[in-house]
Design a protein around this motif. Structure first.
Motif, PDB file in Angstrom:
ATOM      1  N   GLU A  43       0.825  -1.193   0.000  1.00 35.49           N
ATOM      2  CA  GLU A  43       0.000   0.000   0.000  1.00 35.49           C
ATOM      3  C   GLU A  43       0.869   1.258   0.000  1.00 35.49           C
ATOM      4  OE1 GLU A  43      -3.918  -1.754   2.375  1.00 35.49           O
ATOM      5  OE2 GLU A  43      -2.747  -0.108   3.220  1.00 35.49           O
ATOM      6  N   ARG A  44       0.266   2.335  -0.451  1.00 32.95           N
ATOM      7  CA  ARG A  44       0.960   3.623  -0.414  1.00 32.95           C
ATOM      8  C   ARG A  44       1.177   4.021   1.049  1.00 32.95           C
ATOM      9  NH1 ARG A  44      -0.913   8.074  -4.683  1.00 32.95           N
ATOM     10  NH2 ARG A  44      -0.617   6.155  -5.889  1.00 32.95           N
ATOM     11  N   GLU A  45       2.384   4.449   1.359  1.00 33.46           N
ATOM     12  CA  GLU A  45       2.695   4.792   2.736  1.00 33.46           C
ATOM     13  C   GLU A  45       3.252   6.206   2.840  1.00 33.46           C
ATOM     14  OE1 GLU A  45       5.695   2.403   4.571  1.00 33.46           O
ATOM     15  OE2 GLU A  45       7.214   2.820   3.032  1.00 33.46           O
ATOM     16  N   PHE A  46       2.993   6.812   3.978  1.00 33.52           N
ATOM     17  CA  PHE A  46       3.462   8.155   4.273  1.00 33.52           C
ATOM     18  C   PHE A  46       4.975   8.158   4.443  1.00 33.52           C
ATOM     19  CE2 PHE A  46       3.521  12.316   6.042  1.00 33.52           C
ATOM     20  CZ  PHE A  46       4.375  12.284   7.131  1.00 33.52           C
ATOM     21  N   VAL A  47       5.623   9.198   3.916  1.00 37.12           N
ATOM     22  CA  VAL A  47       7.063   9.356   4.074  1.00 37.12           C
ATOM     23  C   VAL A  47       7.383  10.614   4.870  1.00 37.12           C
ATOM     24  CG1 VAL A  47       9.259   9.695   2.880  1.00 37.12           C
ATOM     25  CG2 VAL A  47       7.561   8.126   1.927  1.00 37.12           C
ATOM     26  N   ALA A  48       6.883  11.750   4.408  1.00 37.78           N
ATOM     27  CA  ALA A  48       7.194  13.019   5.064  1.00 37.78           C
ATOM     28  C   ALA A  48       6.164  14.064   4.656  1.00 37.78           C
ATOM     29  CB  ALA A  48       8.598  13.497   4.705  1.00 37.78           C
ATOM     30  N   ALA A  49       6.008  15.084   5.490  1.00 38.26           N
ATOM     31  CA  ALA A  49       5.093  16.169   5.169  1.00 38.26           C
ATOM     32  C   ALA A  49       5.585  17.454   5.805  1.00 38.26           C
ATOM     33  CB  ALA A  49       3.677  15.840   5.642  1.00 38.26           C
ATOM     34  N   VAL A  50       5.174  18.562   5.202  1.00 33.52           N
ATOM     35  CA  VAL A  50       5.563  19.879   5.691  1.00 33.52           C
ATOM     36  C   VAL A  50       4.340  20.784   5.680  1.00 33.52           C
ATOM     37  CG1 VAL A  50       6.318  20.583   3.366  1.00 33.52           C
ATOM     38  CG2 VAL A  50       7.179  21.812   5.363  1.00 33.52           C
ATOM     39  N   SER A  51       4.203  21.610   6.714  1.00 31.53           N
ATOM     40  CA  SER A  51       3.057  22.503   6.790  1.00 31.53           C
ATOM     41  C   SER A  51       3.181  23.627   5.774  1.00 31.53           C
ATOM     42  CB  SER A  51       2.946  23.087   8.197  1.00 31.53           C
ATOM     43  OG  SER A  51       3.921  24.092   8.380  1.00 31.53           O
ATOM     44  N   TRP A  52       2.129  24.418   5.651  1.00 32.48           N
ATOM     45  CA  TRP A  52       2.121  25.488   4.661  1.00 32.48           C
ATOM     46  C   TRP A  52       3.244  26.494   4.911  1.00 32.48           C
ATOM     47  CZ3 TRP A  52       1.623  30.689   5.631  1.00 32.48           C
ATOM     48  CH2 TRP A  52       1.338  31.027   6.944  1.00 32.48           C
ATOM     49  N   SER A  53       3.627  26.660   6.174  1.00 29.44           N
ATOM     50  CA  SER A  53       4.636  27.661   6.528  1.00 29.44           C
ATOM     51  C   SER A  53       6.060  27.119   6.454  1.00 29.44           C
ATOM     52  CB  SER A  53       4.363  28.179   7.934  1.00 29.44           C
ATOM     53  OG  SER A  53       4.526  27.137   8.874  1.00 29.44           O
ATOM     54  N   GLY A  54       6.207  25.837   6.252  1.00 28.76           N
ATOM     55  CA  GLY A  54       7.541  25.240   6.240  1.00 28.76           C
ATOM     56  C   GLY A  54       7.899  24.543   7.544  1.00 28.76           C
ATOM     57  N   SER A  55       7.127  24.791   8.580  1.00 26.57           N
ATOM     58  CA  SER A  55       7.332  24.154   9.872  1.00 26.57           C
ATOM     59  C   SER A  55       5.990  24.068  10.579  1.00 26.57           C
ATOM     60  CB  SER A  55       8.317  24.987  10.701  1.00 26.57           C
ATOM     61  OG  SER A  55       8.515  24.405  11.961  1.00 26.57           O
ATOM     62  N   PRO A  56       5.684  22.956  11.215  1.00 20.96           N
ATOM     63  CA  PRO A  56       6.541  21.804  11.458  1.00 20.96           C
ATOM     64  C   PRO A  56       6.610  20.858  10.269  1.00 20.96           C
ATOM     65  CG  PRO A  56       4.402  21.417  12.412  1.00 20.96           C
ATOM     66  CD  PRO A  56       4.356  22.802  11.851  1.00 20.96           C
ATOM     67  N   THR A  57       7.488  19.893  10.432  1.00 21.60           N
ATOM     68  CA  THR A  57       7.610  18.805   9.475  1.00 21.60           C
ATOM     69  C   THR A  57       7.380  17.487  10.199  1.00 21.60           C
ATOM     70  OG1 THR A  57      10.003  18.709   9.849  1.00 21.60           O
ATOM     71  CG2 THR A  57       9.249  20.032   7.995  1.00 21.60           C
TER      72      THR A  57
END
Length: 123
Positions: A43-57
Motif C-alpha cells: 500500500e501507499r505509505e506516508f514518508v514526510a510532510a511539511v506545513s504550509w509555513s515550512g514548519s513543522p515537518t
C-alpha cells in the motif's frame, strides 16, 4: 494544481538522492504538502510532510534522521532530500497537496497528486 515529481533514479545502498515536486496552476502555497511512496504489492505509505509555513515537518519512523522535507515558496517546489538510502526505500515516490494547512499522514487527506518518480536502491 498540477504536480511534477522528478529526481528519482538508481542508487547504491548508502547513497543519496533529492526529489523535487514542482507545482503549477492554482497555488498550493497555503497548503501542507507531503511525500508518499508505494512499493510493488504494498500500500501507499506516508514518508514526510511539511506545513504550509515550512514548519513543522513530520516523518515516518522508517526515514526519520535520513530524509529531510523542505519547500521553496519562490519556486513553488517541495524537496525530499534522501540520504543513507537502503534497498527497502525502493518505491515509486509521489508528492501530494494536503487539503489544508496542517500536514497529515493519511493519503485520503491529500487532494492533488503527482505522477510519481521511481527510486531504486541496490545493495
Amino acid at each position: 494544481v498540477q504536480l511534477q515529481a522528478s529526481g528519482g533514479g538508481l542508487v547504491l545502498a548508502g547513497g543519496s538522492l533529492r526529489l523535487s515536486c514542482a507545482s503549477s496552476g492554482r497555488t498550493s502555497s497555503n497548503n501542507a504538502m507531503g511525500w508518499f511512496r508505494q512499493a510493488p504489492g504494498k500500500e501507499r505509505e506516508f514518508v514526510a510532510a511539511v506545513s504550509w509555513s515550512g514548519s513543522p515537518t513530520y516523518y515516518a519512523d522508517s526515514v526519520k534522521g535520513r530524509f529531510t522535507i523542505s519547500r521553496d515558496y519562490g519556486k513553488s517546489v517541495v524537496y525530499l532530500q534522501m540520504t543513507n538510502l537502503q534497498p527497502e526505500d525502493t518505491a515509486l515516490y509521489f508528492c501530494a497537496v494536503d487539503r489544508g494547512a496542517v500536514p497529515h499522514r493519511l493519503p485520503s487527506e491529500y487532494r492533488y497528486w503527482g505522477q510519481g518518480t521511481q527510486v531504486t536502491v541496490s545493495s
